[in-house]
Design a protein around this motif. Structure first.
Motif, PDB file in Angstrom:
ATOM      1  N   ILE A   1       0.860  -1.190   0.000  1.00 10.05           N
ATOM      2  CA  ILE A   1       0.000   0.000   0.000  1.00 10.05           C
ATOM      3  C   ILE A   1       0.896   1.240   0.000  1.00 10.05           C
ATOM      4  O   ILE A   1       1.699   1.445   0.895  1.00 10.05           O
ATOM      5  CB  ILE A   1      -0.969  -0.002   1.200  1.00 10.05           C
ATOM      6  CG1 ILE A   1      -1.895   1.218   1.132  1.00 10.05           C
ATOM      7  CG2 ILE A   1      -0.242  -0.068   2.521  1.00 10.05           C
ATOM      8  CD1 ILE A   1      -3.045   1.140   2.106  1.00 10.05           C
ATOM      9  N   SER A   2       0.775   2.041  -1.037  1.00  9.60           N
ATOM     10  CA  SER A   2       1.621   3.238  -1.130  1.00  9.60           C
ATOM     11  C   SER A   2       0.905   4.313  -1.936  1.00  9.60           C
ATOM     12  O   SER A   2       0.004   4.018  -2.722  1.00  9.60           O
ATOM     13  CB  SER A   2       2.966   2.904  -1.782  1.00  9.60           C
ATOM     14  OG  SER A   2       2.798   2.538  -3.143  1.00  9.60           O
ATOM     15  N   PRO A   3       1.291   5.578  -1.769  1.00 11.87           N
ATOM     16  CA  PRO A   3       0.601   6.681  -2.450  1.00 11.87           C
ATOM     17  C   PRO A   3       0.964   6.789  -3.931  1.00 11.87           C
ATOM     18  O   PRO A   3       1.953   6.227  -4.406  1.00 11.87           O
ATOM     19  CB  PRO A   3       1.096   7.924  -1.695  1.00 11.87           C
ATOM     20  CG  PRO A   3       1.847   7.425  -0.504  1.00 11.87           C
ATOM     21  CD  PRO A   3       2.321   6.066  -0.834  1.00 11.87           C
ATOM     22  N   PHE A   4       0.154   7.563  -4.622  1.00 12.20           N
ATOM     23  CA  PHE A   4       0.487   8.029  -5.977  1.00 12.20           C
ATOM     24  C   PHE A   4       1.589   9.075  -5.853  1.00 12.20           C
ATOM     25  O   PHE A   4       1.564   9.919  -4.955  1.00 12.20           O
ATOM     26  CB  PHE A   4      -0.756   8.642  -6.627  1.00 12.20           C
ATOM     27  CG  PHE A   4      -0.489   9.436  -7.875  1.00 12.20           C
ATOM     28  CD1 PHE A   4      -0.452   8.826  -9.115  1.00 12.20           C
ATOM     29  CD2 PHE A   4      -0.271  10.814  -7.808  1.00 12.20           C
ATOM     30  CE1 PHE A   4      -0.205   9.563 -10.275  1.00 12.20           C
ATOM     31  CE2 PHE A   4      -0.022  11.556  -8.947  1.00 12.20           C
ATOM     32  CZ  PHE A   4       0.010  10.929 -10.192  1.00 12.20           C
TER      33      PHE A   4
ATOM     34  N   LYS B   1      -7.777   4.767   8.065  1.00  8.29           N
ATOM     35  CA  LYS B   1      -8.733   3.787   7.568  1.00  8.29           C
ATOM     36  C   LYS B   1      -9.835   4.455   6.752  1.00  8.29           C
ATOM     37  O   LYS B   1     -10.105   5.647   6.912  1.00  8.29           O
ATOM     38  CB  LYS B   1      -9.379   3.035   8.740  1.00  8.29           C
ATOM     39  CG  LYS B   1      -8.421   2.209   9.583  1.00  8.29           C
ATOM     40  CD  LYS B   1      -9.192   1.586  10.741  1.00  8.29           C
ATOM     41  CE  LYS B   1      -8.274   0.895  11.723  1.00  8.29           C
ATOM     42  NZ  LYS B   1      -9.040   0.350  12.877  1.00  8.29           N
ATOM     43  N   LEU B   2     -10.483   3.656   5.909  1.00  3.03           N
ATOM     44  CA  LEU B   2     -11.596   4.173   5.124  1.00  3.03           C
ATOM     45  C   LEU B   2     -12.762   4.541   6.039  1.00  3.03           C
ATOM     46  O   LEU B   2     -12.935   3.970   7.109  1.00  3.03           O
ATOM     47  CB  LEU B   2     -12.050   3.135   4.094  1.00  3.03           C
ATOM     48  CG  LEU B   2     -11.002   2.706   3.060  1.00  3.03           C
ATOM     49  CD1 LEU B   2     -11.634   1.767   2.033  1.00  3.03           C
ATOM     50  CD2 LEU B   2     -10.383   3.903   2.359  1.00  3.03           C
ATOM     51  N   THR B   3     -13.549   5.487   5.588  1.00  2.01           N
ATOM     52  CA  THR B   3     -14.665   5.993   6.390  1.00  2.01           C
ATOM     53  C   THR B   3     -15.899   5.124   6.206  1.00  2.01           C
ATOM     54  O   THR B   3     -16.351   4.917   5.079  1.00  2.01           O
ATOM     55  CB  THR B   3     -15.002   7.435   5.966  1.00  2.01           C
ATOM     56  OG1 THR B   3     -13.806   8.181   5.841  1.00  2.01           O
ATOM     57  CG2 THR B   3     -15.912   8.088   6.982  1.00  2.01           C
TER      58      THR B   3
ATOM     59  N   ASP C   1      -9.294  -2.638   6.799  1.00  2.00           N
ATOM     60  CA  ASP C   1      -8.857  -2.055   8.073  1.00  2.00           C
ATOM     61  C   ASP C   1      -7.471  -2.508   8.491  1.00  2.00           C
ATOM     62  O   ASP C   1      -6.600  -1.693   8.813  1.00  2.00           O
ATOM     63  CB  ASP C   1      -9.856  -2.388   9.184  1.00  2.00           C
ATOM     64  CG  ASP C   1     -11.074  -1.467   9.167  1.00  2.00           C
ATOM     65  OD1 ASP C   1     -11.097  -0.531   8.344  1.00  2.00           O
ATOM     66  OD2 ASP C   1     -11.990  -1.696   9.971  1.00  2.00           O
ATOM     67  N   ASP C   2      -7.261  -3.821   8.537  1.00  2.00           N
ATOM     68  CA  ASP C   2      -5.980  -4.330   9.022  1.00  2.00           C
ATOM     69  C   ASP C   2      -4.830  -3.882   8.139  1.00  2.00           C
ATOM     70  O   ASP C   2      -3.757  -3.500   8.626  1.00  2.00           O
ATOM     71  CB  ASP C   2      -6.011  -5.860   9.104  1.00  2.00           C
ATOM     72  CG  ASP C   2      -6.889  -6.363  10.244  1.00  2.00           C
ATOM     73  OD1 ASP C   2      -7.198  -5.556  11.144  1.00  2.00           O
ATOM     74  OD2 ASP C   2      -7.270  -7.547  10.225  1.00  2.00           O
TER      75      ASP C   2
ATOM     76  N   LEU D   1      -2.680  -0.148  -4.216  1.00  3.76           N
ATOM     77  CA  LEU D   1      -3.849  -0.238  -3.340  1.00  3.76           C
ATOM     78  C   LEU D   1      -4.464  -1.628  -3.461  1.00  3.76           C
ATOM     79  O   LEU D   1      -4.396  -2.252  -4.532  1.00  3.76           O
ATOM     80  CB  LEU D   1      -4.897   0.811  -3.738  1.00  3.76           C
ATOM     81  CG  LEU D   1      -4.442   2.273  -3.660  1.00  3.76           C
ATOM     82  CD1 LEU D   1      -5.407   3.168  -4.427  1.00  3.76           C
ATOM     83  CD2 LEU D   1      -4.333   2.713  -2.211  1.00  3.76           C
ATOM     84  N   PRO D   2      -5.064  -2.140  -2.393  1.00  4.21           N
ATOM     85  CA  PRO D   2      -5.705  -3.467  -2.466  1.00  4.21           C
ATOM     86  C   PRO D   2      -6.897  -3.439  -3.415  1.00  4.21           C
ATOM     87  O   PRO D   2      -7.535  -2.409  -3.602  1.00  4.21           O
ATOM     88  CB  PRO D   2      -6.138  -3.738  -1.031  1.00  4.21           C
ATOM     89  CG  PRO D   2      -6.236  -2.389  -0.405  1.00  4.21           C
ATOM     90  CD  PRO D   2      -5.196  -1.544  -1.058  1.00  4.21           C
ATOM     91  N   GLN D   3      -7.162  -4.592  -3.998  1.00  8.41           N
ATOM     92  CA  GLN D   3      -8.296  -4.710  -4.904  1.00  8.41           C
ATOM     93  C   GLN D   3      -9.376  -5.577  -4.249  1.00  8.41           C
ATOM     94  O   GLN D   3      -9.073  -6.588  -3.613  1.00  8.41           O
ATOM     95  CB  GLN D   3      -7.868  -5.347  -6.232  1.00  8.41           C
ATOM     96  CG  GLN D   3      -6.897  -4.488  -7.031  1.00  8.41           C
ATOM     97  CD  GLN D   3      -7.495  -3.138  -7.386  1.00  8.41           C
ATOM     98  OE1 GLN D   3      -8.624  -3.066  -7.889  1.00  8.41           O
ATOM     99  NE2 GLN D   3      -6.742  -2.071  -7.144  1.00  8.41           N
TER     100      GLN D   3
END
Length: 464
Positions: A227-230, A250-252, A370-371, A409-411
């Motif tokens: 997991i890393s940014p653009f 975490k996502l909202t 989340d994890d 990003l995870p799919q």
């Protein structure tokens, strides 16, 4: 025909009365801190060039503010003799005087405009390695009807103590004095200092307000192998442009979006940090912006919504010539039509498209990620830049020196599509159902409704 001469020089009234109206009191104080930062940059230019992680270590700026007292002082080297005239007069004839260093000041009006905003009478003292210089902008000189522009400089041999600059307000304007007495002003200023100077505080610069050290509120990203940014970087003329857009929490979840409460991982309220921050030569110009200025709602990027409270980003401009930076004279706004800003904006929009699409893919199943997000390390802008610049590849679409690294990003797994159900009921009815289910009446209505749904599915044998 009659010819006559017209004195077309500037009006004293314009400078001492009108020009200060263009800047808020908060930004007037920040402008004075900027002068200290510019001094720090001149002092530590070799460390900055050498990419030292803490180039400003040991340098500080101290603010003392109350209803009847204002003083700012630093130990950032003082004003060099060859810059005294440019620093103390109104405006610079030679705006290239610092174009070999990544400073912020350009036109030589910031310090004076701030002094005029705050005080009817002020004293500036500069201690450098070669001399100590004192100049006073007194009431007589600041009188709009006084046409005399002459300032008297008292120059003496170097005095004891660390080289630096101090500015003291000898007579604060009554309306400013009232604001300086306000606790809310002090709180707002502390927050502004935490945000606008987070980048340099992380690099070792110290700022205190009435003896209390300011703690930075930096932009951070979740960063791991999976997991890393653009990331995007390019050079336009004299200006280096970098863009980072990624996740910082975490996502909202749906119930969090409805209630606007603190995030599940106890981070500070997401909306305070979500958005795009714009940085020019280590100085934050826009913090966590969620408007079209930084790409939200532009093109095929959606407008900002609480669903996107996990997304943060930074557009970073660096240049040895401050004139090439897309920033206004007040440093509180951006020149959004500037070609170099458009470069950064377009890259930010590309990053926002990727991250908003990601949140859409996991809408309703945010817990799946989340994890992964929670265990990912927090990385600073510098850490992200160092790691992703090394692996970024040429961006053919942007051309030139442009390079980028797409976000990792995870799919989501293939699944039945999730749907959102919403309906309204009287509060008393919801509380009665909560009691019957053995739940607390302070539970969110959505939690109560989900429990009713789950219990009904179990009674029908659909789920266990």
């Amino acid at each position: 025909m009659v010819e006559r001469k017209l004195e077309a020089g500037p009006s004293k009234r314009f400078f001492v009365e009108m020009l200060p109206r263009d800047i808020s009191l908060e930004h007037a104080v920040l402008d004075l801190v900027d002068n200290s930062l510019d001094g720090a940059i001149r002092e530590r230019i070799s460390e900055i060039r050498g990419r030292n992680a803490k180039p400003y270590a040991g340098l500080q700026c101290a603010l003392e503010i109350s209803g009847d007292h204002f003083r700012i002082s630093d130990n950032c080297g003082g004003i060099p003799d060859n810059r005294l005239d440019a620093a103390l007069r109104l405006g610079r004839d030679d705006i290239s005087i610092d174009d070999d260093k990544p400073t912020i000041g350009m036109y030589g009006i910031g310090m004076k405009r701030s002094i005029f905003k705050i005080s009817q009478d002020a004293t500036v003292v500069s201690k450098s390695a070669t001399s100590t210089v004192t100049v006073r902008y007194d009431e007589e000189w600041l009188d709009p009807d006084n046409p005399d522009w002459t300032l008297t400089l008292q120059q003496e041999p170097p005095s004891p103590g660390e080289p630096g600059v101090s500015i003291t307000a000898n007579k604060i304007w009554p309306n400013i004095s009232r604001i300086f007495r306000s606790t809310s002003f002090h709180d707002d200023l502390a927050r502004a200092l935490s945000r606008y100077y987070a980048y340099v505080i992380e690099k070792g610069f110290s700022i205190t307000l009435n003896g209390h050290e300011i703690q930075p509120l930096p932009v951070e990203f979740r960063f791991e192998d999976n997991i890393s940014p653009f990331y995007f970087e390019t050079t336009n003329g004299k200006t280096k442009v970098r863009v980072i857009v990624g996740l910082f929490r975490k996502l909202t979840r749906e119930d969090e979006r409805e209630s606007q409460t603190m995030s599940p991982d106890k981070a500070e309220i997401g909306s305070l940090k979500a958005g795009i921050t714009v940085i020019c030569n280590d100085r934050v110009i826009k913090y966590a912006d969620t408007t079209a200025t930084t790409g939200w709602g532009m093109g095929n990027v959606p407008r900002y919504h609480p669903q996107f409270r996990s997304i943060a980003g930074a557009i970073i401009f660096e240049s040895d010539d401050a004139r090439t930076l897309p920033v206004s004279t007040t440093k509180g706004d951006l020149e959004i039509d500037d070609a170099v800003y458009v470069l950064g904006l377009n890259a930010a929009m590309e990053g926002l498209r990727a991250l908003t699409q990601f949140t859409n893919q996991f809408k309703g199943i945010e817990a799946v990620t989340d994890d992964l997000i929670a265990t990912a390390k927090r990385a600073s802008i510098s850490e992200v830049t160092n790691r992703l610049s090394a692996v970024a590849r040429a961006d053919r679409k942007a051309g030139g020196s442009a390079r980028k690294a797409p976000a990792r990003l995870p799919q989501p797994e293939k699944r039945n599509p999730m749907v959102h159900m919403a309906f309204r009921r009287e509060r008393s009815e919801v509380e009665e159902v909560a009691n019957l289910l053995g739940m607390s009446t302070i539970d969110r209505p959505s939690v109560v409704a989900e429990q009713v749904w789950t219990d009904r599915l179990r009674s029908l044998g659909i789920i266990k």
